[in-house]
Design a protein around this motif. Structure first.
Motif, PDB file in Angstrom:
ATOM      1  N   ALA A 168     -23.399   2.423  31.168  1.00 37.84           N
ATOM      2  CA  ALA A 168     -23.067   3.118  30.435  1.00 37.84           C
ATOM      3  C   ALA A 168     -21.461   3.079  30.340  1.00 37.84           C
ATOM      4  CB  ALA A 168     -22.988   4.534  30.616  1.00 37.84           C
ATOM      5  N   ARG A 169     -21.499   4.150  28.731  1.00 38.47           N
ATOM      6  CA  ARG A 169     -20.172   3.354  28.138  1.00 38.47           C
ATOM      7  C   ARG A 169     -18.480   4.276  28.639  1.00 38.47           C
ATOM      8  NH1 ARG A 169     -19.357   4.773  22.827  1.00 38.47           N
ATOM      9  NH2 ARG A 169     -17.297   3.982  23.437  1.00 38.47           N
ATOM     10  N   ILE A 170     -17.479   4.439  29.005  1.00 41.17           N
ATOM     11  CA  ILE A 170     -17.346   4.758  30.332  1.00 41.17           C
ATOM     12  C   ILE A 170     -16.421   6.462  29.564  1.00 41.17           C
ATOM     13  CG2 ILE A 170     -14.458   3.837  29.232  1.00 41.17           C
ATOM     14  CD1 ILE A 170     -15.088   5.077  32.962  1.00 41.17           C
ATOM     15  N   GLU A 171     -16.699   6.019  28.108  1.00 43.03           N
ATOM     16  CA  GLU A 171     -15.661   7.476  27.084  1.00 43.03           C
ATOM     17  C   GLU A 171     -17.730   8.316  26.815  1.00 43.03           C
ATOM     18  OE1 GLU A 171     -13.826   8.139  25.762  1.00 43.03           O
ATOM     19  OE2 GLU A 171     -12.203   6.849  26.527  1.00 43.03           O
ATOM     20  N   THR A 172     -17.957   7.628  26.731  1.00 43.99           N
ATOM     21  CA  THR A 172     -19.827   8.267  27.195  1.00 43.99           C
ATOM     22  C   THR A 172     -19.908   9.701  28.233  1.00 43.99           C
ATOM     23  OG1 THR A 172     -21.540   6.889  25.416  1.00 43.99           O
ATOM     24  CG2 THR A 172     -22.254   8.581  26.608  1.00 43.99           C
ATOM     25  N   VAL A 173     -19.829   8.749  29.243  1.00 41.80           N
ATOM     26  CA  VAL A 173     -19.465   8.857  30.276  1.00 41.80           C
ATOM     27  C   VAL A 173     -18.328  10.001  30.414  1.00 41.80           C
ATOM     28  CG1 VAL A 173     -19.431   8.944  32.726  1.00 41.80           C
ATOM     29  CG2 VAL A 173     -20.769   7.257  32.029  1.00 41.80           C
ATOM     30  N   LYS A 174     -17.491  10.399  30.236  1.00 44.37           N
ATOM     31  CA  LYS A 174     -16.242  11.727  30.261  1.00 44.37           C
ATOM     32  C   LYS A 174     -17.155  12.600  29.277  1.00 44.37           C
ATOM     33  CE  LYS A 174     -12.017  11.179  28.909  1.00 44.37           C
ATOM     34  NZ  LYS A 174     -10.132  10.369  28.667  1.00 44.37           N
ATOM     35  N   GLU A 175     -17.368  11.966  27.906  1.00 42.72           N
ATOM     36  CA  GLU A 175     -17.838  12.695  27.012  1.00 42.72           C
ATOM     37  C   GLU A 175     -18.893  14.208  27.307  1.00 42.72           C
ATOM     38  OE1 GLU A 175     -16.196  14.353  24.261  1.00 42.72           O
ATOM     39  OE2 GLU A 175     -14.314  12.607  24.830  1.00 42.72           O
ATOM     40  N   ASN A 176     -19.520  12.962  27.939  1.00 37.66           N
ATOM     41  CA  ASN A 176     -20.621  14.008  29.326  1.00 37.66           C
ATOM     42  C   ASN A 176     -20.525  14.720  30.135  1.00 37.66           C
ATOM     43  OD1 ASN A 176     -22.467  13.206  31.653  1.00 37.66           O
ATOM     44  ND2 ASN A 176     -23.684  14.490  30.085  1.00 37.66           N
ATOM     45  N   LEU A 177     -18.886  14.849  30.311  1.00 39.64           N
ATOM     46  CA  LEU A 177     -18.966  15.069  32.054  1.00 39.64           C
ATOM     47  C   LEU A 177     -17.534  16.772  31.002  1.00 39.64           C
ATOM     48  CD1 LEU A 177     -16.653  13.498  34.186  1.00 39.64           C
ATOM     49  CD2 LEU A 177     -18.847  13.433  34.953  1.00 39.64           C
ATOM     50  N   LYS A 178     -17.383  16.368  30.417  1.00 38.90           N
ATOM     51  CA  LYS A 178     -16.346  17.530  30.060  1.00 38.90           C
ATOM     52  C   LYS A 178     -17.284  18.281  29.428  1.00 38.90           C
ATOM     53  CE  LYS A 178     -11.927  14.874  28.302  1.00 38.90           C
ATOM     54  NZ  LYS A 178     -11.580  15.061  26.653  1.00 38.90           N
ATOM     55  N   HIS A 179     -18.354  18.144  28.172  1.00 36.36           N
ATOM     56  CA  HIS A 179     -19.449  18.771  27.630  1.00 36.36           C
ATOM     57  C   HIS A 179     -20.708  19.878  28.917  1.00 36.36           C
ATOM     58  CE1 HIS A 179     -22.466  19.822  24.988  1.00 36.36           C
ATOM     59  NE2 HIS A 179     -23.713  19.416  25.393  1.00 36.36           N
ATOM     60  N   ARG A 180     -20.830  19.101  29.628  1.00 33.99           N
ATOM     61  CA  ARG A 180     -21.342  19.450  30.890  1.00 33.99           C
ATOM     62  C   ARG A 180     -20.528  21.137  31.565  1.00 33.99           C
ATOM     63  NH1 ARG A 180     -24.222  17.010  36.032  1.00 33.99           N
ATOM     64  NH2 ARG A 180     -22.662  14.770  35.393  1.00 33.99           N
ATOM     65  N   ASP A 181     -19.176  21.158  32.081  1.00 30.06           N
ATOM     66  CA  ASP A 181     -18.077  21.146  32.583  1.00 30.06           C
ATOM     67  C   ASP A 181     -18.061  22.318  31.704  1.00 30.06           C
ATOM     68  OD1 ASP A 181     -17.300  19.157  34.282  1.00 30.06           O
ATOM     69  OD2 ASP A 181     -15.780  18.544  33.594  1.00 30.06           O
ATOM     70  N   HIS A 182     -18.099  22.270  30.629  1.00 27.93           N
ATOM     71  CA  HIS A 182     -17.746  23.671  29.380  1.00 27.93           C
ATOM     72  C   HIS A 182     -18.872  24.043  29.481  1.00 27.93           C
ATOM     73  CE1 HIS A 182     -16.380  26.155  26.003  1.00 27.93           C
ATOM     74  NE2 HIS A 182     -18.344  25.043  25.162  1.00 27.93           N
ATOM     75  N   ILE A 183     -20.550  23.763  29.598  1.00 23.23           N
ATOM     76  CA  ILE A 183     -21.470  24.429  29.323  1.00 23.23           C
ATOM     77  C   ILE A 183     -21.742  25.012  31.056  1.00 23.23           C
ATOM     78  CG2 ILE A 183     -24.481  24.614  29.096  1.00 23.23           C
ATOM     79  CD1 ILE A 183     -24.324  22.834  27.349  1.00 23.23           C
TER      80      ILE A 183
END
Ligand code: DC
Length: 224
Positions: A168-183
């Protein structure tokens, strides 16, 4: 016989808590349970059956059709959904993108927490997740809250996906992590938070062996 305890390991996405929980369970000859895999298996079922997460009737109905089982094999913890081994499928990015939304649904949490608490009745369990020390095992003898900085967590997740042949793209992975942490940390039902009696372990600059060493010390102190 040596006294058995339950160990709760919570923390943000991809902070290394599963690795720690697995290593610790192995070192103590305890049972390792990945509670996140259960939320992922439910998410997979919802996606496969086009369940509308916002429709409570559909959700309730789907939950009744889900049978979750855990197996421990030579290759480790396996998640079984209605008789099918879904351990590999549930780490896919499609599941990661929806799992926090599904994990915020109270009916889902109620069902999974009940299963998790049953699994801990006999003690000798190391369970990792987001609400283990606060909700699932509020009386766990040992609680560890794991954290690491987001750049390092994204790199770890990226490496794991590569290893599993799911680049996967590292940026996608990072955005997904941040998004999940927030939720995960802002949801109304059982948000991710450090239990008041949990020990904080920042493993940003620790090796796998070092974090295990620290955790083992914590457990030994407790068992003494
Ligand atoms: O640990 P993981 O990334 O596989 O967890 C997947 C998702 O499930 C995560 O976004 C939050 C949720 N989760 C939860 O709400 N409670 C748990 N005990 C474990 C996971």
């Amino acid at each position: 016989m040596e006294k058995k305890i339950n160990i709760a390991i919570d923390g943000f996405s991809s902070c290394g808590k599963s690795t720690l929980a697995k290593d610790l369970a192995k070192a103590l000859a305890y049972i390792y349970i990945d509670s996140g895999a259960m939320y992922r298996a439910v998410t997979l079922f919802f996606l496969q059956n086009s369940i509308d997460f916002n429709n409570s009737d559909q959700v309730e109905d789907a939950l009744e059709k889900i049978l979750l089982e855990i197996k421990h094999t030579e290759s480790g913890f396996r998640m079984i959904l209605n008789g099918m081994d879904v351990t590999e499928q549930i780490v896919r990015i499609e599941v990661s993108q929806s799992v926090s939304e599904v994990a915020a649904i109270s009916a889902v949490r109620k069902k999974l927490v009940e299963i998790q608490q049953k699994l801990g009745e006999q003690k000798g369990v190391v369970m990792d997740g987001r609400d283990i020390g606060t909700v699932v095992f509020p009386h766990a003898e040992v609680k560890i809250f794991v954290t690491a900085n987001v750049e390092i967590r994204a790199q770890r997740r990226y490496d794991e996906l590569e290893r599993r042949g799911m680049p996967a793209r590292i940026e996608t992975v990072k955005e997904n992590l941040k998004h999940r942490d927030h939720i995960d940390s802002t949801r109304a039902d059982s948000p991710l938070t450090q239990a008041s009696d949990a020990l904080l372990l920042d493993n940003s600059y620790m090796s796998r062996e070092e974090q295990l060493f620290v955790a083992k010390k914590i457990v030994e102190e407790k068992l003494r």
